[in-house]
Design a protein around this motif. Sequence first.
Motif, PDB file in Angstrom:
ATOM      1  N   VAL A   1      14.099   0.019  19.730  1.00 18.01           N
ATOM      2  CA  VAL A   1      14.185  -0.615  21.038  1.00 18.01           C
ATOM      3  C   VAL A   1      12.815  -1.128  21.454  1.00 18.01           C
ATOM      4  O   VAL A   1      11.820  -0.423  21.331  1.00 18.01           O
ATOM      5  CB  VAL A   1      14.697   0.401  22.090  1.00 18.01           C
ATOM      6  N   GLN A   2      12.791  -2.357  21.954  1.00 15.88           N
ATOM      7  CA  GLN A   2      11.559  -2.927  22.492  1.00 15.88           C
ATOM      8  C   GLN A   2      11.721  -2.976  24.004  1.00 15.88           C
ATOM      9  O   GLN A   2      12.704  -3.530  24.515  1.00 15.88           O
ATOM     10  CB  GLN A   2      11.329  -4.327  21.930  1.00 15.88           C
ATOM     11  N   LEU A   3      10.764  -2.383  24.721  1.00 16.68           N
ATOM     12  CA  LEU A   3      10.823  -2.323  26.178  1.00 16.68           C
ATOM     13  C   LEU A   3       9.840  -3.310  26.800  1.00 16.68           C
ATOM     14  O   LEU A   3       8.801  -3.600  26.218  1.00 16.68           O
ATOM     15  CB  LEU A   3      10.490  -0.907  26.659  1.00 16.68           C
ATOM     16  N   ASP A   4      10.187  -3.796  28.004  1.00 15.87           N
ATOM     17  CA  ASP A   4       9.257  -4.657  28.730  1.00 15.87           C
ATOM     18  C   ASP A   4       8.306  -3.784  29.550  1.00 15.87           C
ATOM     19  O   ASP A   4       8.339  -2.544  29.453  1.00 15.87           O
ATOM     20  CB  ASP A   4      10.007  -5.680  29.588  1.00 15.87           C
ATOM     21  N   SER A   5       7.461  -4.400  30.366  1.00 10.26           N
ATOM     22  CA  SER A   5       6.470  -3.646  31.136  1.00 10.26           C
ATOM     23  C   SER A   5       7.102  -2.713  32.169  1.00 10.26           C
ATOM     24  O   SER A   5       6.478  -1.756  32.610  1.00 10.26           O
ATOM     25  CB  SER A   5       5.505  -4.610  31.837  1.00 10.26           C
ATOM     26  N   LYS A   6       8.354  -2.966  32.541  1.00  9.14           N
ATOM     27  CA  LYS A   6       9.059  -2.101  33.489  1.00  9.14           C
ATOM     28  C   LYS A   6       9.930  -1.078  32.764  1.00  9.14           C
ATOM     29  O   LYS A   6      10.756  -0.421  33.368  1.00  9.14           O
ATOM     30  CB  LYS A   6       9.915  -2.941  34.435  1.00  9.14           C
ATOM     31  N   ARG A   7       9.752  -0.966  31.447  1.00 12.16           N
ATOM     32  CA  ARG A   7      10.475  -0.026  30.580  1.00 12.16           C
ATOM     33  C   ARG A   7      11.979  -0.297  30.553  1.00 12.16           C
ATOM     34  O   ARG A   7      12.785   0.617  30.483  1.00 12.16           O
ATOM     35  CB  ARG A   7      10.165   1.420  30.950  1.00 12.16           C
ATOM     36  N   ARG A   8      12.327  -1.566  30.599  1.00 10.41           N
ATOM     37  CA  ARG A   8      13.721  -1.954  30.399  1.00 10.41           C
ATOM     38  C   ARG A   8      13.831  -2.573  29.011  1.00 10.41           C
ATOM     39  O   ARG A   8      12.872  -3.152  28.498  1.00 10.41           O
ATOM     40  CB  ARG A   8      14.168  -2.945  31.470  1.00 10.41           C
ATOM     41  N   VAL A   9      15.001  -2.486  28.425  1.00  9.51           N
ATOM     42  CA  VAL A   9      15.193  -2.965  27.055  1.00  9.51           C
ATOM     43  C   VAL A   9      15.093  -4.485  26.994  1.00  9.51           C
ATOM     44  O   VAL A   9      15.813  -5.194  27.695  1.00  9.51           O
ATOM     45  CB  VAL A   9      16.553  -2.487  26.497  1.00  9.51           C
ATOM     46  N   ARG A  10      14.168  -4.970  26.169  1.00  7.60           N
ATOM     47  CA  ARG A  10      14.054  -6.403  25.885  1.00  7.60           C
ATOM     48  C   ARG A  10      14.826  -6.748  24.623  1.00  7.60           C
ATOM     49  O   ARG A  10      15.404  -7.815  24.513  1.00  7.60           O
ATOM     50  CB  ARG A  10      12.590  -6.785  25.669  1.00  7.60           C
ATOM     51  N   ALA A  11      14.771  -5.840  23.661  1.00  8.51           N
ATOM     52  CA  ALA A  11      15.451  -6.068  22.386  1.00  8.51           C
ATOM     53  C   ALA A  11      15.910  -4.727  21.827  1.00  8.51           C
ATOM     54  O   ALA A  11      15.261  -3.710  22.011  1.00  8.51           O
ATOM     55  CB  ALA A  11      14.518  -6.758  21.399  1.00  8.51           C
ATOM     56  N   CYS A  12      17.041  -4.771  21.169  1.00 10.43           N
ATOM     57  CA  CYS A  12      17.585  -3.564  20.545  1.00 10.43           C
ATOM     58  C   CYS A  12      18.083  -3.956  19.154  1.00 10.43           C
ATOM     59  O   CYS A  12      18.789  -4.958  19.007  1.00 10.43           O
ATOM     60  CB  CYS A  12      18.743  -3.016  21.384  1.00 10.43           C
ATOM     61  N   ALA A  13      17.692  -3.180  18.178  1.00  6.17           N
ATOM     62  CA  ALA A  13      18.129  -3.445  16.808  1.00  6.17           C
ATOM     63  C   ALA A  13      18.497  -2.121  16.152  1.00  6.17           C
ATOM     64  O   ALA A  13      17.939  -1.079  16.475  1.00  6.17           O
ATOM     65  CB  ALA A  13      17.027  -4.130  16.014  1.00  6.17           C
TER      66      ALA A  13
END
Length: 99
Positions: free
Chosen positions: A33-45
Motif C-alpha cells: 500500500v502506498q499512502l499519501d501525506s494524510k495516510r490515506r491509500v493512494r495505491a494498493c497492489a
Amino acid sequence: MILALGLALLGSQDVIGEDIVVTGRARPLQVSVQLDSKRRVRACAIAQSSGDENFDRLTCETVAACSREPDRSHKAIQACTQTQMTKIINDQFGANANQ
C-alpha cells in the motif's frame, strides 16, 4: 508499507448434518500500500495473491476504506482490515452454510 494478512481458518463448529471435507489451504495474502501525506491509500497492489482475484480486490478496497478512519496508524489500518475481512469471510461461510 506492506500489510501481511494471514488468513486463519475459522474454528471448528458443531454442525448437525453432512460432513464436508475441504482439501487445500488459503495462501497468505500480502498487500503493498502506498499512502499519501494524510495516510490515506493512494495505491494498493497485491504483493502475494491469495489465489482469488475477487478476494484480493476486496482486500485492497477494505484497506482503502480503513485508511479513511480517524486513526490512520499502520496498526489501526491493519486491525481494521483484518476485522472487516473476517466479517466478510464469516458472512460468506454463514450464507453458504444456511443454504
